[in-house]
Design a protein around this motif. Structure first.
Motif, PDB file in Angstrom:
ATOM      1  N   GLU A  20       0.865  -1.183   0.000  1.00  0.00           N
ATOM      2  CA  GLU A  20       0.000   0.000   0.000  1.00  0.00           C
ATOM      3  C   GLU A  20       0.900   1.230   0.000  1.00  0.00           C
ATOM      4  O   GLU A  20       1.764   1.377   0.878  1.00  0.00           O
ATOM      5  CB  GLU A  20      -0.879   0.008   1.250  1.00  0.00           C
ATOM      6  CG  GLU A  20      -1.789   1.223   1.314  1.00  0.00           C
ATOM      7  CD  GLU A  20      -2.720   1.176   2.522  1.00  0.00           C
ATOM      8  OE1 GLU A  20      -3.909   1.437   2.346  1.00  0.00           O
ATOM      9  OE2 GLU A  20      -2.231   0.855   3.636  1.00  0.00           O
ATOM     10  N   GLY A  39       5.812   2.868   0.780  1.00  0.00           N
ATOM     11  CA  GLY A  39       4.629   2.384   1.488  1.00  0.00           C
ATOM     12  C   GLY A  39       4.962   1.180   2.328  1.00  0.00           C
ATOM     13  O   GLY A  39       6.138   0.927   2.628  1.00  0.00           O
ATOM     14  N   LYS A  66       8.616  -1.350   5.494  1.00  0.00           N
ATOM     15  CA  LYS A  66       8.543  -0.135   4.682  1.00  0.00           C
ATOM     16  C   LYS A  66       9.374  -0.361   3.421  1.00  0.00           C
ATOM     17  O   LYS A  66      10.538  -0.800   3.512  1.00  0.00           O
ATOM     18  CB  LYS A  66       9.119   1.061   5.456  1.00  0.00           C
ATOM     19  CG  LYS A  66       8.476   1.273   6.823  1.00  0.00           C
ATOM     20  CD  LYS A  66       7.224   2.085   6.672  1.00  0.00           C
ATOM     21  CE  LYS A  66       6.415   2.197   7.946  1.00  0.00           C
ATOM     22  NZ  LYS A  66       7.118   2.627   9.129  1.00  0.00           N
ATOM     23  N   LYS A  99       0.605  12.586  -1.048  1.00  0.00           N
ATOM     24  CA  LYS A  99       0.211  11.720   0.072  1.00  0.00           C
ATOM     25  C   LYS A  99      -1.083  11.017  -0.334  1.00  0.00           C
ATOM     26  O   LYS A  99      -2.065  11.683  -0.641  1.00  0.00           O
ATOM     27  CB  LYS A  99      -0.008  12.563   1.326  1.00  0.00           C
ATOM     28  CG  LYS A  99      -0.161  11.747   2.571  1.00  0.00           C
ATOM     29  CD  LYS A  99       0.050  12.647   3.794  1.00  0.00           C
ATOM     30  CE  LYS A  99       0.056  11.866   5.089  1.00  0.00           C
ATOM     31  NZ  LYS A  99      -1.097  11.037   5.299  1.00  0.00           N
ATOM     32  N   THR A 154       2.052   4.976   0.616  1.00  0.00           N
ATOM     33  CA  THR A 154       1.763   6.094   1.524  1.00  0.00           C
ATOM     34  C   THR A 154       2.060   7.414   0.818  1.00  0.00           C
ATOM     35  O   THR A 154       1.272   8.349   0.891  1.00  0.00           O
ATOM     36  CB  THR A 154       2.638   5.978   2.793  1.00  0.00           C
ATOM     37  OG1 THR A 154       2.561   4.641   3.265  1.00  0.00           O
ATOM     38  CG2 THR A 154       2.158   6.926   3.876  1.00  0.00           C
TER      39      THR A 154
END
Ligand code: NDP
Length: 328
Positions: free
Chosen positions: A41, A68, A83, A327, A43
């Motif tokens: 996902e 992400g 991360k 973002k 970020t």
């Protein structure tokens, strides 16, 4: 079920990118992961000038990188929650693998207390471009004069500061007073707003001893004029040519071969991903300079994945200071 969103290229760019060149579509990523794959996902997503000029296929996802966290994994090197930096394009979520191309899925650089987005900027691709392009390729020496344009951008702002760390006199060009003020606060020796001062007037004043290293982010007429100020045996890093990216009638770089010949200049072509396996060499030194305050960075953050096209467009009108990120 993972409902993801992605931006596809609906139409090839003509001139400046337009919102209507893109289309936001949903995709379902709930399939089982194959060996080596992870579901990530995003970020923060990166918007970068190269996205304007790299060949893209109509109907496919826009190219690009993001940082992400891993949501699902079938890859021993990556755990849930890790991360990562991925190169999967403008997507809120993506299934990626490091098996074929290590640039597609990597662990983040060590960031200390820095925000996650720094993995796309000062400690990511633009920071590595500045580091390897300047320090490794151009090898600036104490007392030399370094010229950088696009100086308040993601690459240029780091280039100028690294040149100061290396003991050089630094001349920077940027497009607004606010950007120039920031560069002065970073101890650039001479700063000019190229929209108000022409290159010749500026360099007559700031480079009486000539320029030894020219880190070129802008190309076009700027470069034609700047080359006249190069010292014999000077070094030029052709990093980018943003002033020409959306003008199909122009060459991306000028044709200055007679000046290069007469001044016996060395001109380097450079692509940061060619030294991907060496980025780790730069991380400790860059992180130390950041922690010591010798290296500073700014980011321009656009809120919302739906605003990716606007954030991208804004690169070409100087809307960003430092690294431009979105973002999600
Ligand atoms: P930036 O963060 O610098 O963003 C783009 C900036 O370029 C804008 O903010 C604007 O600032 C300036 N700009 C836009 N149009 C013009 C123009 N016509 N003339 C002069 N300046 C202009 O981007 P990056 O730091 O990410 O990239 C800088 C350059 O480096 C680009 O050319 C890019 O393609 C290249 N690059 C090359 C890499 C490589 O491996 N070779 C890797 C990464 C980047 P302002 O307000 O000052 O006009």
């Amino acid at each position: 079920m993972v409902k993801a969103k992605k931006w596809i290229l609906k139409k090839q760019f003509e001139g400046l990118p337009k919102k209507s060149d893109f289309e936001l579509v949903e995709e379902d990523l709930s399939r089982d992961l194959k060996d080596g794959e992870v579901l990530v996902e995003s970020t923060f997503l990166s918007v970068d000038p190269y996205m304007r000029v790299y060949k893209k296929t109509t109907g496919e996802v826009m190219i690009g990188s993001s940082v992400g966290k891993v949501l699902k994994t079938n890859n021993k090197k990556f755990k849930v929650g890790d991360k990562v930096v991925i190169n999967a394009g403008w997507r809120t979520h993506a299934i990626v693998s490091d098996k074929v191309n290590p640039y597609e899925l990597r662990h983040l650089a060590p960031l200390g207390d820095l925000p996650l987005s720094a993995g796309l900027g000062v400690m990511g691709m633009p920071g590595m471009t500045a580091y390897f392009g300047l320090v490794d390729v151009c090898k600036p020496k104490v007392g030399e004069t370094v010229l950088v344009n696009g100086a308040a951008g993601a690459v240029g702002s780091v280039v100028g500061q690294l040149a100061k760390i290396k003991g050089c006199t630094v001349i920077g060009f940027a497009g607004t007073k606010e950007k120039c003020d920031w560069l002065k606060s970073l101890n650039f020796d001479h700063v000019f707003n190229y929209k108000e001062t022409d290159v010749k007037t500026a360099l007559d004043k700031a480079a009486p001893k000539g320029i030894d290293v020219y880190f070129d982010n802008v190309g076009g007429d700027f470069t034609v004029d700047a080359l006249n100020y190069m010292n014999p045996f000077g070094r030029i890093l052709v990093c980018g040519a943003i002033s020409t990216y959306h003008d199909g009638s122009r060459k991306m770089v000028p044709d200055p071969f007679m000046t290069i010949l007469q001044k016996k200049l060395t001109v380097y072509g450079f692509i940061v991903t060619d030294v991907l396996n060496r980025w780790g060499e730069a991380f400790p030194e860059m992180l130390l300079w950041l922690q010591q305050g010798k290296l500073q960075f700014r980011e321009t953050v656009t809120e919302g994945f739906e605003n990716m096209p606007e954030a991208f467009q804004s690169l070409f009108s100087g809307g960003n200071t430092g690294k431009a990120v979105v973002k999600a």
